[in-house]
Write a protein that holds these residues in place. Structure first.
Motif, PDB file in Angstrom:
ATOM      1  N   LEU A 147      -7.920 -10.958  -8.578  1.00 47.39           N
ATOM      2  CA  LEU A 147      -6.338 -10.385  -8.310  1.00 47.39           C
ATOM      3  C   LEU A 147      -5.644 -11.494  -8.373  1.00 47.39           C
ATOM      4  O   LEU A 147      -4.389 -11.315  -8.873  1.00 47.39           O
TER       5      LEU A 147
ATOM      6  N   PHE B 177     -13.356  -7.459   7.108  1.00 50.78           N
ATOM      7  CA  PHE B 177     -12.870  -6.906   5.986  1.00 50.78           C
ATOM      8  C   PHE B 177     -14.139  -6.104   5.269  1.00 50.78           C
ATOM      9  O   PHE B 177     -15.223  -6.602   5.317  1.00 50.78           O
TER      10      PHE B 177
ATOM     11  N   GLY C 136     -13.635  -5.718  -0.936  1.00 52.80           N
ATOM     12  CA  GLY C 136     -13.209  -5.250  -2.346  1.00 52.80           C
ATOM     13  C   GLY C 136     -11.878  -5.379  -2.592  1.00 52.80           C
ATOM     14  O   GLY C 136     -11.022  -6.313  -2.021  1.00 52.80           O
ATOM     15  N   ASP C 137     -11.150  -4.414  -3.534  1.00 50.90           N
ATOM     16  CA  ASP C 137      -9.868  -4.829  -3.919  1.00 50.90           C
ATOM     17  C   ASP C 137      -8.640  -4.520  -2.763  1.00 50.90           C
ATOM     18  O   ASP C 137      -7.700  -5.069  -2.850  1.00 50.90           O
ATOM     19  N   ASP C 138      -8.862  -3.658  -1.862  1.00 51.83           N
ATOM     20  CA  ASP C 138      -7.877  -3.355  -0.950  1.00 51.83           C
ATOM     21  C   ASP C 138      -7.699  -4.485  -0.129  1.00 51.83           C
ATOM     22  O   ASP C 138      -6.778  -4.874   0.136  1.00 51.83           O
ATOM     23  N   ALA C 139      -8.980  -5.022   0.421  1.00 50.85           N
ATOM     24  CA  ALA C 139      -8.691  -6.164   1.297  1.00 50.85           C
ATOM     25  C   ALA C 139      -8.081  -7.299   0.662  1.00 50.85           C
ATOM     26  O   ALA C 139      -7.450  -8.104   1.157  1.00 50.85           O
TER      27      ALA C 139
ATOM     28  N   ARG D 278      -6.137  -7.524  -1.961  1.00 51.57           N
ATOM     29  CA  ARG D 278      -4.552  -7.058  -1.838  1.00 51.57           C
ATOM     30  C   ARG D 278      -3.947  -7.433  -0.681  1.00 51.57           C
ATOM     31  O   ARG D 278      -2.938  -8.140  -0.719  1.00 51.57           O
ATOM     32  N   ALA D 279      -4.227  -7.202   0.484  1.00 53.54           N
ATOM     33  CA  ALA D 279      -3.917  -7.343   1.661  1.00 53.54           C
ATOM     34  C   ALA D 279      -3.655  -8.683   2.255  1.00 53.54           C
ATOM     35  O   ALA D 279      -2.676  -9.276   2.342  1.00 53.54           O
TER      36      ALA D 279
ATOM     37  N   ASP E 181      -1.301 -10.666  -0.413  1.00 54.70           N
ATOM     38  CA  ASP E 181       0.123 -10.010  -0.005  1.00 54.70           C
ATOM     39  C   ASP E 181       0.603 -10.906   1.294  1.00 54.70           C
ATOM     40  O   ASP E 181       1.552 -11.377   1.355  1.00 54.70           O
TER      41      ASP E 181
ATOM     42  N   PRO F 129       1.109  -6.806   5.809  1.00 55.87           N
ATOM     43  CA  PRO F 129       0.526  -5.573   5.175  1.00 55.87           C
ATOM     44  C   PRO F 129      -0.488  -5.136   6.348  1.00 55.87           C
ATOM     45  O   PRO F 129      -1.030  -5.635   7.101  1.00 55.87           O
TER      46      PRO F 129
ATOM     47  N   GLY G 250      -3.139  -3.658   5.935  1.00 60.31           N
ATOM     48  CA  GLY G 250      -4.419  -4.094   5.763  1.00 60.31           C
ATOM     49  C   GLY G 250      -4.967  -5.620   6.261  1.00 60.31           C
ATOM     50  O   GLY G 250      -6.264  -5.696   6.456  1.00 60.31           O
TER      51      GLY G 250
END
Length: 137
Positions: A45, A87, A90-93, A95-96, A99, A118, A120
Protein backbone atom coordinates in the motif's frame (compact mmCIF):
# COMPACT_ATOMS: atom_id res chain seq x y z
CA UNK A 1 22.98 -11.37 19.81
CA UNK A 2 21.11 -8.41 18.33
CA UNK A 3 22.33 -6.99 15.05
CA UNK A 4 21.21 -3.47 14.21
CA UNK A 5 20.82 -2.27 10.63
CA UNK A 6 20.19 1.26 9.43
CA UNK A 7 16.58 2.27 8.81
CA UNK A 8 15.06 5.04 6.76
CA UNK A 9 15.16 8.47 8.42
CA UNK A 10 11.97 10.26 9.38
CA UNK A 11 8.56 8.82 10.12
CA UNK A 12 8.28 5.07 9.92
CA UNK A 13 5.98 2.21 10.71
CA UNK A 14 8.02 -0.73 11.96
CA UNK A 15 6.04 -3.96 11.62
CA UNK A 16 6.80 -7.07 13.63
CA UNK A 17 7.16 -9.70 10.90
CA UNK A 18 7.04 -12.64 13.34
CA UNK A 19 3.79 -11.72 15.12
CA UNK A 20 1.04 -14.26 15.55
CA UNK A 21 -1.80 -14.30 13.03
CA UNK A 22 -4.40 -13.88 15.79
CA UNK A 23 -4.92 -14.48 19.50
CA UNK A 24 -5.84 -18.08 18.67
CA UNK A 25 -3.41 -18.97 15.87
CA UNK A 26 0.29 -18.51 15.23
CA UNK A 27 -0.14 -18.82 11.46
CA UNK A 28 -2.95 -18.58 8.95
CA UNK A 29 -4.24 -21.56 6.97
CA UNK A 30 -1.40 -21.17 4.46
CA UNK A 31 1.27 -21.22 7.16
CA UNK A 32 2.01 -17.48 7.08
CA UNK A 33 2.55 -15.44 10.22
CA UNK A 34 0.18 -12.52 10.69
CA UNK A 35 3.06 -10.10 11.10
CA UNK A 36 4.55 -11.09 7.77
CA UNK A 37 1.17 -10.66 6.07
CA UNK A 38 0.63 -7.25 7.70
CA UNK A 39 4.16 -6.10 6.77
CA UNK A 40 3.57 -7.13 3.14
CA UNK A 41 0.22 -5.30 3.04
CA UNK A 42 1.82 -2.16 4.52
CA UNK A 43 4.69 -2.23 2.00
CA UNK A 44 2.39 -2.78 -0.98
CA UNK A 45 0.00 0.00 0.00
CA UNK A 46 2.79 2.45 0.86
CA UNK A 47 4.45 1.83 -2.50
CA UNK A 48 1.19 2.21 -4.44
CA UNK A 49 -0.18 5.41 -2.92
CA UNK A 50 1.65 8.77 -2.94
CA UNK A 51 -0.41 9.86 0.09
CA UNK A 52 1.99 7.74 2.14
CA UNK A 53 5.25 9.09 0.70
CA UNK A 54 6.21 10.71 4.03
CA UNK A 55 6.05 7.35 5.84
CA UNK A 56 8.50 4.51 5.39
CA UNK A 57 7.63 0.92 6.18
CA UNK A 58 10.24 -1.15 7.99
CA UNK A 59 10.02 -4.60 9.50
CA UNK A 60 11.89 -6.56 12.11
CA UNK A 61 11.44 -9.77 14.07
CA UNK A 62 9.64 -9.52 17.38
CA UNK A 63 8.62 -6.24 18.99
CA UNK A 64 8.14 -8.18 22.27
CA UNK A 65 4.39 -7.52 22.24
CA UNK A 66 3.69 -11.24 22.15
CA UNK A 67 0.62 -10.96 24.38
CA UNK A 68 -0.94 -9.21 21.42
CA UNK A 69 -0.61 -9.93 17.70
CA UNK A 70 0.07 -8.04 14.47
CA UNK A 71 1.91 -5.18 16.15
CA UNK A 72 3.59 -2.12 14.68
CA UNK A 73 5.71 0.66 16.16
CA UNK A 74 5.09 4.16 14.83
CA UNK A 75 8.09 6.46 15.34
CA UNK A 76 9.77 9.64 14.19
CA UNK A 77 12.66 11.73 15.50
CA UNK A 78 11.56 14.12 18.24
CA UNK A 79 8.01 12.75 18.39
CA UNK A 80 6.09 10.56 20.78
CA UNK A 81 6.01 6.99 19.47
CA UNK A 82 3.23 4.42 19.64
CA UNK A 83 2.93 0.65 19.57
CA UNK A 84 -0.34 -0.58 18.10
CA UNK A 85 -1.54 -4.16 17.82
CA UNK A 86 -4.32 -6.71 17.61
CA UNK A 87 -4.91 -6.08 13.90
CA UNK A 88 -6.35 -8.55 11.42
CA UNK A 89 -3.48 -8.74 8.91
CA UNK A 90 -4.55 -7.35 5.57
CA UNK A 91 -5.36 -4.34 3.45
CA UNK A 92 -7.92 -2.73 5.78
CA UNK A 93 -5.51 -2.69 8.72
CA UNK A 94 -2.66 -1.48 6.51
CA UNK A 95 -4.75 1.43 5.24
CA UNK A 96 -5.86 2.45 8.75
CA UNK A 97 -2.28 2.29 10.05
CA UNK A 98 -0.87 4.29 7.13
CA UNK A 99 -3.71 6.82 7.25
CA UNK A 100 -2.90 7.42 10.92
CA UNK A 101 0.86 7.45 10.18
CA UNK A 102 0.42 10.15 7.51
CA UNK A 103 -1.38 12.36 10.05
CA UNK A 104 1.30 11.52 12.61
CA UNK A 105 4.04 12.53 10.13
CA UNK A 106 2.32 15.90 9.59
CA UNK A 107 2.00 16.57 13.33
CA UNK A 108 4.52 18.57 15.34
CA UNK A 109 4.90 16.23 18.32
CA UNK A 110 3.31 12.98 17.14
CA UNK A 111 -0.06 13.70 18.71
CA UNK A 112 -2.97 13.35 16.31
CA UNK A 113 -6.33 14.75 17.48
CA UNK A 114 -8.73 11.90 18.30
CA UNK A 115 -11.33 13.19 15.84
CA UNK A 116 -8.75 12.63 13.04
CA UNK A 117 -8.02 9.01 13.94
CA UNK A 118 -9.13 6.50 11.32
CA UNK A 119 -11.71 4.12 12.81
CA UNK A 120 -9.41 1.20 12.06
CA UNK A 121 -6.81 2.25 14.67
CA UNK A 122 -9.20 3.01 17.52
CA UNK A 123 -8.78 0.42 20.25
CA UNK A 124 -5.43 -0.76 18.88
CA UNK A 125 -3.02 1.46 20.85
CA UNK A 126 -0.88 -0.55 23.28
CA UNK A 127 1.83 1.87 24.45
CA UNK A 128 3.05 5.42 24.05
CA UNK A 129 6.81 6.07 24.18
CA UNK A 130 8.49 9.43 24.72
CA UNK A 131 11.17 10.57 22.30
CA UNK A 132 14.76 10.42 23.47
CA UNK A 133 15.53 13.24 25.89
CA UNK A 134 11.89 14.07 26.65
CA UNK A 135 8.86 12.97 28.63
CA UNK A 136 5.29 14.06 28.01
CA UNK A 137 4.18 16.91 30.26
Amino acid sequence: MVTLRPAAPGTSVVACNTCRHSAEAREDGAGARGGARLAAALRALQASDPAYAAVSVEEMPCLFACGDFCTVHLRAPGKVGYVLGRFAPGDDAARAILDYAARYAASETGQVPFNEWPAGVKGHFLTRTPPEGFVVA
